[in-house]
Design a protein around this motif. Structure first.
Motif, PDB file in Angstrom:
ATOM      1  N   ALA A   1       0.815  -1.224   0.000  1.00  0.00           N
ATOM      2  CA  ALA A   1       0.000   0.000   0.000  1.00  0.00           C
ATOM      3  C   ALA A   1       0.843   1.267   0.000  1.00  0.00           C
ATOM      4  CB  ALA A   1      -0.928  -0.004   1.213  1.00  0.00           C
ATOM      5  N   GLY A   2       2.174   1.115   0.106  1.00  0.00           N
ATOM      6  CA  GLY A   2       3.053   2.265   0.147  1.00  0.00           C
ATOM      7  C   GLY A   2       3.070   2.970   1.486  1.00  0.00           C
ATOM      8  N   LEU A   3       2.850   2.211   2.570  1.00  0.00           N
ATOM      9  CA  LEU A   3       2.765   2.786   3.913  1.00  0.00           C
ATOM     10  C   LEU A   3       3.813   2.187   4.841  1.00  0.00           C
ATOM     11  CD1 LEU A   3      -1.115   2.542   4.391  1.00  0.00           C
ATOM     12  CD2 LEU A   3       0.180   4.574   3.681  1.00  0.00           C
ATOM     13  N   ALA A   4       4.151   2.917   5.888  1.00  0.00           N
ATOM     14  CA  ALA A   4       4.957   2.354   6.963  1.00  0.00           C
ATOM     15  C   ALA A   4       4.046   1.535   7.864  1.00  0.00           C
ATOM     16  CB  ALA A   4       5.625   3.477   7.765  1.00  0.00           C
ATOM     17  N   PRO A   5       4.497   0.375   8.357  1.00  0.00           N
ATOM     18  CA  PRO A   5       3.657  -0.445   9.237  1.00  0.00           C
ATOM     19  C   PRO A   5       3.279   0.326  10.502  1.00  0.00           C
ATOM     20  CG  PRO A   5       5.579  -1.679   8.486  1.00  0.00           C
ATOM     21  CD  PRO A   5       5.803  -0.257   8.079  1.00  0.00           C
ATOM     22  N   HIS A   6       2.040   0.103  10.964  1.00  0.00           N
ATOM     23  CA  HIS A   6       1.530   0.778  12.157  1.00  0.00           C
ATOM     24  C   HIS A   6       0.742  -0.231  12.979  1.00  0.00           C
ATOM     25  CE1 HIS A   6      -0.848   3.521  14.664  1.00  0.00           C
ATOM     26  NE2 HIS A   6       0.044   4.455  14.383  1.00  0.00           N
ATOM     27  N   THR A   7       0.723  -0.051  14.299  1.00  0.00           N
ATOM     28  CA  THR A   7       0.056  -1.024  15.157  1.00  0.00           C
ATOM     29  C   THR A   7      -1.450  -1.104  14.907  1.00  0.00           C
ATOM     30  OG1 THR A   7      -0.040   0.674  16.886  1.00  0.00           O
ATOM     31  CG2 THR A   7       1.748  -0.926  17.023  1.00  0.00           C
ATOM     32  N   ASP A   8      -2.070  -0.052  14.398  1.00  0.00           N
ATOM     33  CA  ASP A   8      -3.501  -0.123  14.096  1.00  0.00           C
ATOM     34  C   ASP A   8      -3.801  -1.109  12.966  1.00  0.00           C
ATOM     35  OD1 ASP A   8      -4.652   1.481  16.013  1.00  0.00           O
ATOM     36  OD2 ASP A   8      -4.482   3.319  14.836  1.00  0.00           O
ATOM     37  N   MET A   9      -2.803  -1.484  12.184  1.00  0.00           N
ATOM     38  CA  MET A   9      -3.027  -2.440  11.094  1.00  0.00           C
ATOM     39  C   MET A   9      -3.268  -3.856  11.603  1.00  0.00           C
ATOM     40  SD  MET A   9      -0.120  -1.122   8.413  1.00  0.00           S
ATOM     41  CE  MET A   9      -0.118   0.568   7.784  1.00  0.00           C
ATOM     42  N   ASN A  10      -2.847  -4.139  12.814  1.00  0.00           N
ATOM     43  CA  ASN A  10      -3.056  -5.465  13.430  1.00  0.00           C
ATOM     44  C   ASN A  10      -3.161  -5.270  14.947  1.00  0.00           C
ATOM     45  OD1 ASN A  10      -0.988  -8.445  13.900  1.00  0.00           O
ATOM     46  ND2 ASN A  10      -3.193  -8.237  14.025  1.00  0.00           N
ATOM     47  N   PRO A  11      -4.341  -4.838  15.423  1.00  0.00           N
ATOM     48  CA  PRO A  11      -4.460  -4.450  16.832  1.00  0.00           C
ATOM     49  C   PRO A  11      -4.340  -5.594  17.833  1.00  0.00           C
ATOM     50  CG  PRO A  11      -6.582  -4.333  15.725  1.00  0.00           C
ATOM     51  CD  PRO A  11      -5.563  -4.544  14.666  1.00  0.00           C
ATOM     52  N   VAL A  12      -4.640  -6.827  17.412  1.00  0.00           N
ATOM     53  CA  VAL A  12      -4.528  -7.976  18.315  1.00  0.00           C
ATOM     54  C   VAL A  12      -3.622  -9.021  17.673  1.00  0.00           C
ATOM     55  CG1 VAL A  12      -5.742  -9.795  19.566  1.00  0.00           C
ATOM     56  CG2 VAL A  12      -6.840  -7.562  19.240  1.00  0.00           C
TER      57      VAL A  12
ATOM     58  N   VAL B   1     -12.869  -7.381  25.463  1.00  0.00           N
ATOM     59  CA  VAL B   1     -11.904  -6.287  25.581  1.00  0.00           C
ATOM     60  C   VAL B   1     -11.099  -6.160  24.286  1.00  0.00           C
ATOM     61  CG1 VAL B   1      -9.920  -5.403  26.868  1.00  0.00           C
ATOM     62  CG2 VAL B   1     -11.766  -6.598  28.070  1.00  0.00           C
ATOM     63  N   ALA B   2     -10.670  -7.321  23.746  1.00  0.00           N
ATOM     64  CA  ALA B   2      -9.896  -7.304  22.507  1.00  0.00           C
ATOM     65  C   ALA B   2     -10.710  -6.720  21.356  1.00  0.00           C
ATOM     66  CB  ALA B   2      -9.438  -8.720  22.172  1.00  0.00           C
ATOM     67  N   MET B   3     -12.010  -7.025  21.316  1.00  0.00           N
ATOM     68  CA  MET B   3     -12.866  -6.496  20.251  1.00  0.00           C
ATOM     69  C   MET B   3     -12.916  -4.979  20.293  1.00  0.00           C
ATOM     70  SD  MET B   3     -14.685  -6.893  17.593  1.00  0.00           S
ATOM     71  CE  MET B   3     -16.166  -7.611  16.884  1.00  0.00           C
ATOM     72  N   GLN B   4     -12.915  -4.403  21.484  1.00  0.00           N
ATOM     73  CA  GLN B   4     -12.921  -2.946  21.572  1.00  0.00           C
ATOM     74  C   GLN B   4     -11.651  -2.354  20.991  1.00  0.00           C
ATOM     75  OE1 GLN B   4     -15.673  -1.093  22.524  1.00  0.00           O
ATOM     76  NE2 GLN B   4     -14.391   0.432  21.484  1.00  0.00           N
ATOM     77  N   ALA B   5     -10.510  -3.021  21.242  1.00  0.00           N
ATOM     78  CA  ALA B   5      -9.246  -2.567  20.649  1.00  0.00           C
ATOM     79  C   ALA B   5      -9.313  -2.647  19.135  1.00  0.00           C
ATOM     80  CB  ALA B   5      -8.088  -3.409  21.177  1.00  0.00           C
ATOM     81  N   VAL B   6      -9.915  -3.725  18.607  1.00  0.00           N
ATOM     82  CA  VAL B   6     -10.072  -3.898  17.163  1.00  0.00           C
ATOM     83  C   VAL B   6     -10.920  -2.772  16.576  1.00  0.00           C
ATOM     84  CG1 VAL B   6     -11.211  -5.350  15.430  1.00  0.00           C
ATOM     85  CG2 VAL B   6      -9.713  -6.390  17.139  1.00  0.00           C
ATOM     86  N   LEU B   7     -12.044  -2.491  17.198  1.00  0.00           N
ATOM     87  CA  LEU B   7     -12.947  -1.462  16.665  1.00  0.00           C
ATOM     88  C   LEU B   7     -12.337  -0.069  16.768  1.00  0.00           C
ATOM     89  CD1 LEU B   7     -16.362  -2.784  18.028  1.00  0.00           C
ATOM     90  CD2 LEU B   7     -15.409  -3.031  15.725  1.00  0.00           C
ATOM     91  N   ASP B   8     -11.580   0.186  17.822  1.00  0.00           N
ATOM     92  CA  ASP B   8     -10.899   1.478  17.948  1.00  0.00           C
ATOM     93  C   ASP B   8      -9.906   1.678  16.808  1.00  0.00           C
ATOM     94  OD1 ASP B   8     -12.299   2.041  20.249  1.00  0.00           O
ATOM     95  OD2 ASP B   8     -10.658   1.512  21.619  1.00  0.00           O
ATOM     96  N   SER B   9      -9.118   0.646  16.514  1.00  0.00           N
ATOM     97  CA  SER B   9      -8.133   0.743  15.423  1.00  0.00           C
ATOM     98  C   SER B   9      -8.832   0.918  14.086  1.00  0.00           C
ATOM     99  CB  SER B   9      -7.246  -0.499  15.399  1.00  0.00           C
ATOM    100  OG  SER B   9      -6.318  -0.481  16.452  1.00  0.00           O
TER     101      SER B   9
END
Length: 490
Positions: free
Chosen positions: A72-83, A116-124
């Motif tokens: 995608a031409g992006l730097a990796p970020h933690t929101d790309m894989n929250p769990v 709890v993990a689902m909330q992290a997923v939805l936030d990202s």
């Protein structure tokens, strides 16, 4: 008056099985959209893998999402894989949320933690969908795993929560492709079935005309379109999410023989992809019970459970094999967990990787390691002390090593630190750096150290970029791009 946030489109790729081609298709679609000037971001709600990467924001995500970010031409970020779940035993795993390890949990405890993990997923997902017009999502495993449906955050549970369309992909090379597709669809609820907007068949070989009757039947049986059939790509490489890839390119006559033991909790085995694809390297992964042949170089890889994996090596006869290898002049390299194994002692006082306690190391380097709760996560660059070769990579480790062996380091880092060690006789080298073979200069220096003359430089990043482009070509040539553009909200 505040302006409401505009959210982009979300499209999800789910698979009938593990290794059906989800990661490949998401990578392909990211590059295909990037070619058209569309700003797209990859996303995987939950990943279970021991192959990980360090992100620009100093966290840890699955390796596949880092490759998709490149597409995608992006730097990796933690929101790309929250769990991210990193298995440490058959029933337990380290749980990583937004790039940071929070706990080690048994499967039953994690099942209760999913809310709890689902909330992290939805936030990202919310942050990404505000920042990018298209979010390209990869599912995990299969959506038809009945025992995992309750509290699902990785497949249809996520798709239902964000109300997104889904493409279902299946691998025809495995056989039974129509049973996989129809059976998966039948096991979904009515609302989940309605989310499936079409099928993609992956890795087809042969005459497409012979497949057409099956495609017609599938569309009539399900009422859903086949969006395309992707052909089997020869000489293709994309970093595996978890399974160890063993395919090798054609090899030259002058070859360096390299062995890597397959540990029960081997991590970041993608470190060895540049060697596997190098025309002058014969790389062999040695599994349990296999004979340990003679070699020029043996590499002890990373591990998620260093003490238990070291015990496994001893049970398999590797300690005696390593001593024999060194007596005959062979070279030995330890990476991350492999570095820790080469020392004199390993301490896990907090039980981070299993039962608390200490173990004797292999005693080949005068250093010892203590596992600490705070994991070291860095992207780094610098120079090998071998030939002052430029090197870059990343650190992912909980161990803190100390001892006189580190006074003769393997790497001088650009931030002023040193890393790893080289033995006085030059036969044993150890480093915490993952990805050290990806830089052509460092890879060539290490191969010369291991005994290979006249090394051919190979640009691993260029090889990966070439194959990402090939994937985007397949989307253009073999998939219904008009339908895909509609699904992407374009």
């Amino acid at each position: 008056m505040t302006t409401p946030m505009v959210q982009g489109a979300t499209l999800m790729v789910q698979g009938t099985t593990s290794d059906a081609g989800k990661s490949t298709l998401v990578t392909a679609l990211c590059r295909w959209l990037k070619r058209q000037g569309v700003s797209v971001v990859p996303f995987k709600p939950q990943n279970m893998a021991l192959n990980s990467a360090v992100t620009a924001d100093g966290g840890e995500i699955g390796r596949a999402q880092a490759v998709q970010a490149q597409a995608a031409g992006l730097a990796p970020h933690t929101d790309m894989n929250p769990v991210l779940l990193k298995p440490s035993s058959d029933t337990g795993a380290q749980v990583i949320i937004h790039g940071r390890a929070i706990s080690r949990m048994e499967a039953a405890a994690y099942h209760d933690y999913k809310q709890v993990a689902m909330q992290a997923v939805l936030d990202s997902h919310r942050r990404l969908s505000v920042a990018y017009p298209v979010v390209m999502v990869e599912g995990a495993g299969s959506p038809a795993e009945i025992n995992l449906r309750a509290g699902d955050i990785a497949n249809m549970g996520f798709a239902e929560a964000v109300d997104c369309p889904v493409i279902l992909i299946a691998d025809i090379d495995k056989g039974g492709v129509f049973a996989h597709l129809v059976g998966t669809l039948e096991l979904l609820s009515a609302s989940e079935q309605a989310r499936i907007q079409g099928f993609v068949i992956n890795r087809f070989r042969g005459d497409i005309a012979l497949l057409q009757p099956g495609l017609d039947w599938l569309e009539q049986r399900t009422g859903k379109p086949v969006l395309g059939v992707l052909p089997y790509l020869m000489d293709f490489h994309l970093e595996a999410e978890d399974a160890i890839a063993t395919r090798q390119v054609a090899k030259a006559e002058q070859r360096l023989k390299v062995l890597v033991p397959v540990l029960p909790r081997i991590s970041n085995h993608t470190d060895f992809d540049p060697l596997r694809l190098h025309p002058q390297v014969d790389l062999q992964f040695i599994g349990p019970g296999q004979a340990i042949p003679a070699a020029d170089l043996i590499i002890l890889p990373g591990s998620k459970s260093v003490r238990s994996d070291l015990a496994f090596l001893r049970e398999q006869g590797w300690e005696a094999a390593l001593q024999r290898h060194l007596r005959y002049g062979g070279k030995l390299l330890g990476i991350c967990g492999g570095l820790q194994m080469l020392g004199t002692r390993l301490h896990d006082p907090h039980g981070l990787e299993g039962e608390p306690g200490s173990s004797d190391g292999l005693g080949l380097l005068a250093l010892q390691t203590t596992l600490a709760p705070d994991k070291q996560l860095r992207t780094v660059c610098g120079q090998l002390y071998l030939e002052s070769a430029a090197v870059s990579g990343y650190e992912i480790h909980a161990g803190i090593s100390s001892g006189p062996a580190l006074d003769n380091p393997a790497v001088q880092l650009a931030d002023g630190r040193t890393d790893g060690a080289i033995s006085a006789d030059g036969q044993v080298l150890a480093t915490y750096l993952h990805g050290l073979f990806e830089q052509p200069e460092a890879c060539s220096a290490l191969l010369r150290w291991a005994g290979l003359g006249d090394v051919q430089a190979v640009d691993y990043h260029a090889l990966r970029e070439r194959d990402i482009e090939r994937l985007a070509d397949l989307v253009e040539a073999h998939l219904d791009t008009a339908k895909l553009r509609t699904l992407c909200g374009l």
